[in-house]
Design a protein around this motif. Structure first.
Motif, PDB file in Angstrom:
ATOM      1  N   LYS A  62    -105.998 -73.466  41.603  1.00 18.57           N
ATOM      2  CA  LYS A  62    -105.050 -74.475  41.508  1.00 18.57           C
ATOM      3  C   LYS A  62    -105.264 -74.263  39.853  1.00 18.57           C
ATOM      4  CE  LYS A  62    -108.300 -77.484  43.152  1.00 18.57           C
ATOM      5  NZ  LYS A  62    -109.158 -78.863  43.346  1.00 18.57           N
ATOM      6  N   CYS A  63    -104.893 -72.801  39.075  1.00 18.08           N
ATOM      7  CA  CYS A  63    -104.787 -72.690  37.674  1.00 18.08           C
ATOM      8  C   CYS A  63    -103.754 -72.634  37.237  1.00 18.08           C
ATOM      9  CB  CYS A  63    -106.254 -71.038  37.639  1.00 18.08           C
ATOM     10  SG  CYS A  63    -107.469 -71.252  37.703  1.00 18.08           S
ATOM     11  N   THR A  64    -103.325 -72.893  35.899  1.00 19.23           N
ATOM     12  CA  THR A  64    -101.435 -72.938  35.308  1.00 19.23           C
ATOM     13  C   THR A  64    -101.356 -70.943  35.564  1.00 19.23           C
ATOM     14  OG1 THR A  64    -102.541 -73.145  33.332  1.00 19.23           O
ATOM     15  CG2 THR A  64    -101.834 -75.068  34.581  1.00 19.23           C
ATOM     16  N   GLY A  65    -100.761 -71.530  35.053  1.00 20.39           N
ATOM     17  CA  GLY A  65    -100.110 -69.375  34.705  1.00 20.39           C
ATOM     18  C   GLY A  65    -101.313 -68.903  33.405  1.00 20.39           C
ATOM     19  N   LYS A  66    -101.473 -70.182  32.432  1.00 19.42           N
ATOM     20  CA  LYS A  66    -102.138 -69.496  31.109  1.00 19.42           C
ATOM     21  C   LYS A  66    -102.934 -68.976  31.750  1.00 19.42           C
ATOM     22  CE  LYS A  66     -99.221 -70.911  27.217  1.00 19.42           C
ATOM     23  NZ  LYS A  66     -99.879 -71.644  26.062  1.00 19.42           N
ATOM     24  N   GLN A  67    -103.543 -69.811  32.964  1.00 18.49           N
ATOM     25  CA  GLN A  67    -105.488 -69.876  32.567  1.00 18.49           C
ATOM     26  C   GLN A  67    -105.705 -68.395  33.603  1.00 18.49           C
ATOM     27  OE1 GLN A  67    -105.800 -73.931  34.827  1.00 18.49           O
ATOM     28  NE2 GLN A  67    -105.690 -74.574  33.293  1.00 18.49           N
ATOM     29  N   LYS A  68    -104.750 -68.951  34.678  1.00 17.66           N
ATOM     30  CA  LYS A  68    -104.597 -66.873  35.279  1.00 17.66           C
ATOM     31  C   LYS A  68    -104.671 -65.911  34.449  1.00 17.66           C
ATOM     32  CE  LYS A  68    -102.582 -68.372  39.736  1.00 17.66           C
ATOM     33  NZ  LYS A  68    -101.969 -69.305  40.431  1.00 17.66           N
ATOM     34  N   SER A  69    -103.858 -66.316  33.178  1.00 19.52           N
ATOM     35  CA  SER A  69    -103.303 -65.034  32.752  1.00 19.52           C
ATOM     36  C   SER A  69    -104.615 -64.748  31.901  1.00 19.52           C
ATOM     37  CB  SER A  69    -102.419 -65.298  31.868  1.00 19.52           C
ATOM     38  OG  SER A  69    -102.097 -64.521  30.609  1.00 19.52           O
ATOM     39  N   GLY A  70    -105.211 -65.935  31.420  1.00 18.30           N
ATOM     40  CA  GLY A  70    -106.318 -65.957  30.555  1.00 18.30           C
ATOM     41  C   GLY A  70    -107.906 -65.885  30.819  1.00 18.30           C
ATOM     42  N   ALA A  71    -108.079 -65.951  32.417  1.00 14.59           N
ATOM     43  CA  ALA A  71    -108.868 -65.535  33.362  1.00 14.59           C
ATOM     44  C   ALA A  71    -108.802 -63.538  33.503  1.00 14.59           C
ATOM     45  CB  ALA A  71    -108.412 -65.881  33.924  1.00 14.59           C
ATOM     46  N   ASP A  72    -107.761 -63.147  33.384  1.00 17.47           N
ATOM     47  CA  ASP A  72    -107.626 -61.690  33.877  1.00 17.47           C
ATOM     48  C   ASP A  72    -107.344 -61.354  32.598  1.00 17.47           C
ATOM     49  OD1 ASP A  72    -106.735 -62.557  36.004  1.00 17.47           O
ATOM     50  OD2 ASP A  72    -104.685 -61.673  35.605  1.00 17.47           O
ATOM     51  N   LYS A  73    -108.135 -61.649  31.736  1.00 20.86           N
ATOM     52  CA  LYS A  73    -108.214 -61.135  30.260  1.00 20.86           C
ATOM     53  C   LYS A  73    -109.021 -60.901  29.768  1.00 20.86           C
ATOM     54  CE  LYS A  73    -105.509 -61.846  26.429  1.00 20.86           C
ATOM     55  NZ  LYS A  73    -104.187 -62.432  25.550  1.00 20.86           N
ATOM     56  N   VAL A  74    -110.436 -62.234  30.302  1.00 19.14           N
ATOM     57  CA  VAL A  74    -111.137 -62.750  30.044  1.00 19.14           C
ATOM     58  C   VAL A  74    -112.076 -61.676  30.683  1.00 19.14           C
ATOM     59  CG1 VAL A  74    -113.366 -63.669  30.182  1.00 19.14           C
ATOM     60  CG2 VAL A  74    -111.506 -64.619  29.210  1.00 19.14           C
ATOM     61  N   ILE A  75    -111.465 -61.228  31.798  1.00 18.63           N
ATOM     62  CA  ILE A  75    -112.801 -60.570  32.570  1.00 18.63           C
ATOM     63  C   ILE A  75    -112.128 -58.762  32.602  1.00 18.63           C
ATOM     64  CG2 ILE A  75    -111.902 -58.783  35.210  1.00 18.63           C
ATOM     65  CD1 ILE A  75    -111.292 -62.476  36.308  1.00 18.63           C
ATOM     66  N   ARG A  76    -111.124 -58.541  32.658  1.00 20.63           N
ATOM     67  CA  ARG A  76    -110.614 -56.902  31.438  1.00 20.63           C
ATOM     68  C   ARG A  76    -111.786 -56.609  30.652  1.00 20.63           C
ATOM     69  NH1 ARG A  76    -105.812 -57.683  31.233  1.00 20.63           N
ATOM     70  NH2 ARG A  76    -105.172 -57.175  33.038  1.00 20.63           N
ATOM     71  N   HIS A  77    -111.728 -58.309  29.339  1.00 16.94           N
ATOM     72  CA  HIS A  77    -113.219 -57.471  28.392  1.00 16.94           C
ATOM     73  C   HIS A  77    -114.576 -57.652  28.410  1.00 16.94           C
ATOM     74  CE1 HIS A  77    -114.007 -57.861  23.631  1.00 16.94           C
ATOM     75  NE2 HIS A  77    -115.052 -58.967  24.694  1.00 16.94           N
ATOM     76  N   LEU A  78    -115.132 -58.452  29.431  1.00 13.76           N
ATOM     77  CA  LEU A  78    -115.909 -58.363  29.631  1.00 13.76           C
ATOM     78  C   LEU A  78    -116.584 -57.123  30.178  1.00 13.76           C
ATOM     79  CD1 LEU A  78    -116.359 -62.046  30.759  1.00 13.76           C
ATOM     80  CD2 LEU A  78    -117.485 -61.483  28.695  1.00 13.76           C
TER      81      LEU A  78
END
Length: 120
Positions: free
Chosen positions: A68-84
């Motif tokens: 149910k994530c928007t495209g921006k949410q998926k992109s943000g999630a990927d960025k956060v996961i990569r960072h963490l």
């Protein structure tokens, strides 16, 4: 942890986009801001409105692969996961203990997590 950009669910097919314009990079670059969000998610600190929304939505997003994530949410999630995963494994581990105590999602997303290791 998965995603800072994921937010409140609504009956439609995606989560609300109310928080989609949050500057994820600013949060990730600030230890104070990042720690605030992580503490919120871990129940150790106060939550901002968007942090509260993330905390309420994160279990559903993990369970349903951010369907149910928007495209921006998926992109943000990927960025956060990569960072963490790459820069703050201590926080990643704390969040995993809270949101994935049985290692279900770590196993489900193993290929994705392994793919981001070393690509900060």
């Amino acid at each position: 942890m998965a995603c800072v950009a994921v937010t409140w669910a609504r009956p439609e097919s995606t989560y609300t986009d109310k928080w989609d314009n949050i500057n994820v990079d600013e949060i990730l670059e600030s230890n104070r801001l990042l720690k605030g969000y992580v503490d919120c998610l871990l129940g150790k600190g106060r939550c901002t409105p968007d942090g509260k929304a993330l905390k309420e939505t994160l279990p559903d997003a993990l369970e349903h692969e951010c369907a149910k994530c928007t495209g921006k949410q998926k992109s943000g999630a990927d960025k956060v996961i990569r960072h963490l995963v790459n820069k703050r494994p201590d926080l990643w581990k704390e969040l995993a203990v809270k949101y994935d105590p049985d290692n279900i999602y770590q196993a489900r997303y193993k290929d994705k997590i392994d793919a981001v290791k070393g690509s900060a």
